[in-house]
Design a protein around this motif. Structure first.
Motif, mmCIF file in Angstrom:
data_model
loop_
_atom_site.group_PDB
_atom_site.id
_atom_site.type_symbol
_atom_site.label_atom_id
_atom_site.label_comp_id
_atom_site.label_asym_id
_atom_site.label_seq_id
_atom_site.Cartn_x
_atom_site.Cartn_y
_atom_site.Cartn_z
ATOM 1 N N ALA A 25 0.830 -1.212 0.000
ATOM 2 C CA ALA A 25 0.000 0.000 0.000
ATOM 3 C C ALA A 25 0.859 1.254 0.000
ATOM 4 C CB ALA A 25 -0.925 -0.003 1.209
ATOM 5 N N LEU A 26 1.944 1.228 0.742
ATOM 6 C CA LEU A 26 2.829 2.386 0.778
ATOM 7 C C LEU A 26 3.456 2.635 -0.594
ATOM 8 C CD1 LEU A 26 3.988 4.526 2.691
ATOM 9 C CD2 LEU A 26 5.886 2.982 3.132
ATOM 10 N N LEU A 27 3.929 1.579 -1.231
ATOM 11 C CA LEU A 27 4.499 1.730 -2.572
ATOM 12 C C LEU A 27 3.440 2.165 -3.575
ATOM 13 C CD1 LEU A 27 6.878 -1.377 -2.714
ATOM 14 C CD2 LEU A 27 7.525 1.036 -2.553
ATOM 15 N N GLY A 28 2.239 1.600 -3.478
ATOM 16 C CA GLY A 28 1.160 1.974 -4.385
ATOM 17 C C GLY A 28 0.725 3.417 -4.202
ATOM 18 N N THR A 29 0.655 3.855 -2.960
ATOM 19 C CA THR A 29 0.271 5.241 -2.687
ATOM 20 C C THR A 29 1.326 6.209 -3.216
ATOM 21 O OG1 THR A 29 -0.950 4.554 -0.719
ATOM 22 C CG2 THR A 29 -0.357 6.873 -0.876
ATOM 23 N N CYS A 30 2.590 5.876 -2.988
ATOM 24 C CA CYS A 30 3.671 6.742 -3.499
ATOM 25 C C CYS A 30 3.663 6.783 -5.020
ATOM 26 C CB CYS A 30 5.024 6.245 -2.991
ATOM 27 S SG CYS A 30 5.282 6.520 -1.234
ATOM 28 N N ALA A 31 3.489 5.615 -5.654
ATOM 29 C CA ALA A 31 3.451 5.576 -7.122
ATOM 30 C C ALA A 31 2.266 6.374 -7.648
ATOM 31 C CB ALA A 31 3.382 4.130 -7.607
ATOM 32 N N LEU A 85 -3.547 10.144 0.913
ATOM 33 C CA LEU A 85 -2.158 9.745 1.148
ATOM 34 C C LEU A 85 -2.005 9.031 2.492
ATOM 35 C CD1 LEU A 85 -0.331 12.924 -0.187
ATOM 36 C CD2 LEU A 85 -0.705 10.744 -1.360
ATOM 37 N N LEU A 86 -2.837 9.347 3.442
ATOM 38 C CA LEU A 86 -2.800 8.665 4.744
ATOM 39 C C LEU A 86 -3.658 7.403 4.746
ATOM 40 C CD1 LEU A 86 -3.043 11.760 7.101
ATOM 41 C CD2 LEU A 86 -1.012 10.421 6.555
ATOM 42 N N ALA A 87 -4.796 7.466 4.078
ATOM 43 C CA ALA A 87 -5.724 6.335 4.091
ATOM 44 C C ALA A 87 -5.194 5.142 3.300
ATOM 45 C CB ALA A 87 -7.077 6.761 3.539
ATOM 46 N N ILE A 123 -5.384 1.484 4.924
ATOM 47 C CA ILE A 123 -6.296 0.488 4.359
ATOM 48 C C ILE A 123 -5.520 -0.733 3.886
ATOM 49 C CG2 ILE A 123 -7.890 0.041 2.449
ATOM 50 C CD1 ILE A 123 -8.824 2.964 2.779
ATOM 51 N N GLY A 124 -4.358 -0.515 3.262
ATOM 52 C CA GLY A 124 -3.536 -1.643 2.818
ATOM 53 C C GLY A 124 -3.066 -2.509 3.976
ATOM 54 N N THR A 125 -2.723 -1.863 5.079
ATOM 55 C CA THR A 125 -2.308 -2.609 6.269
ATOM 56 C C THR A 125 -3.469 -3.447 6.803
ATOM 57 O OG1 THR A 125 -0.705 -0.892 6.815
ATOM 58 C CG2 THR A 125 -1.349 -2.385 8.593
ATOM 59 N N LEU A 126 -4.654 -2.869 6.845
ATOM 60 C CA LEU A 126 -5.831 -3.613 7.299
ATOM 61 C C LEU A 126 -6.165 -4.776 6.366
ATOM 62 C CD1 LEU A 126 -8.157 -0.718 8.497
ATOM 63 C CD2 LEU A 126 -6.939 -2.392 9.903
ATOM 64 N N ILE A 127 -6.024 -4.562 5.065
ATOM 65 C CA ILE A 127 -6.276 -5.637 4.100
ATOM 66 C C ILE A 127 -5.267 -6.765 4.318
ATOM 67 C CG2 ILE A 127 -6.194 -6.243 1.640
ATOM 68 C CD1 ILE A 127 -8.699 -4.705 2.363
#
Length: 148
Positions: free
Chosen positions: A84-90, A113-115, A119-123
């Protein structure tokens, strides 16, 4: 009887198209999250199946079910968070790049950018529940026999 209507203004049309596009992108993001969650669950389950002997050995030398569950749950959660972090940054970089090429001011909502990583962590956490539970329920003797 003939009825006439006034065509919508350009602003109304633009707002309707923008709203429909936003809804479509949110639906696409939801489908992507589900696919990502299934992928994480599958990878974690395969890891459990491949590491059955290791899990049995860890249980035989004193690891509790909770320790095994925590290990695999943490792994799937970290995978979800990093993805999720990589996807959000991309996504942010692509948005800024497209805006720069088009000559538009980049518009990013800060909550997105925060969500995204949250959300990725929760998934990742939810996707790892079943594989982690399955790993924790492996009996040491059965796992060691299967590996021999």
């Amino acid at each position: 009887m003939v009825q006439t209507s006034v065509p919508p203004t350009a602003t109304t049309t633009r707002d309707a198209v923008s709203s429909d596009t936003r809804g479509l992108l949110l639906a696409l993001a939801g489908v992507s999250l589900v696919i990502g969650g299934v992928g994480i669950a599958n990878v974690t389950l395969v890891a459990v199946l491949q590491r059955t002997t290791e899990i049995g050995l860890r249980r035989a030398i004193g690891a509790r079910r909770r320790d095994i569950l925590t290990h695999f749950l943490a792994t799937s959660t970290i995978i979800g968070a990093l993805g999720a972090l990589l996807g959000t940054c991309a996504g942010a970089w692509i948005t800024v790049a497209v805006a720069a090429v088009q000559g538009w001011p980049p518009t990013l909502d800060r909550w997105v950018l925060l969500a995204g990583p949250v959300i990725g962590t929760l998934i990742g956490l939810l996707a790892g529940l079943y594989p982690s539970w399955r790993a924790a329920t492996i009996e040491p003797i059965d796992a060691l026999r299967a590996g021999a």
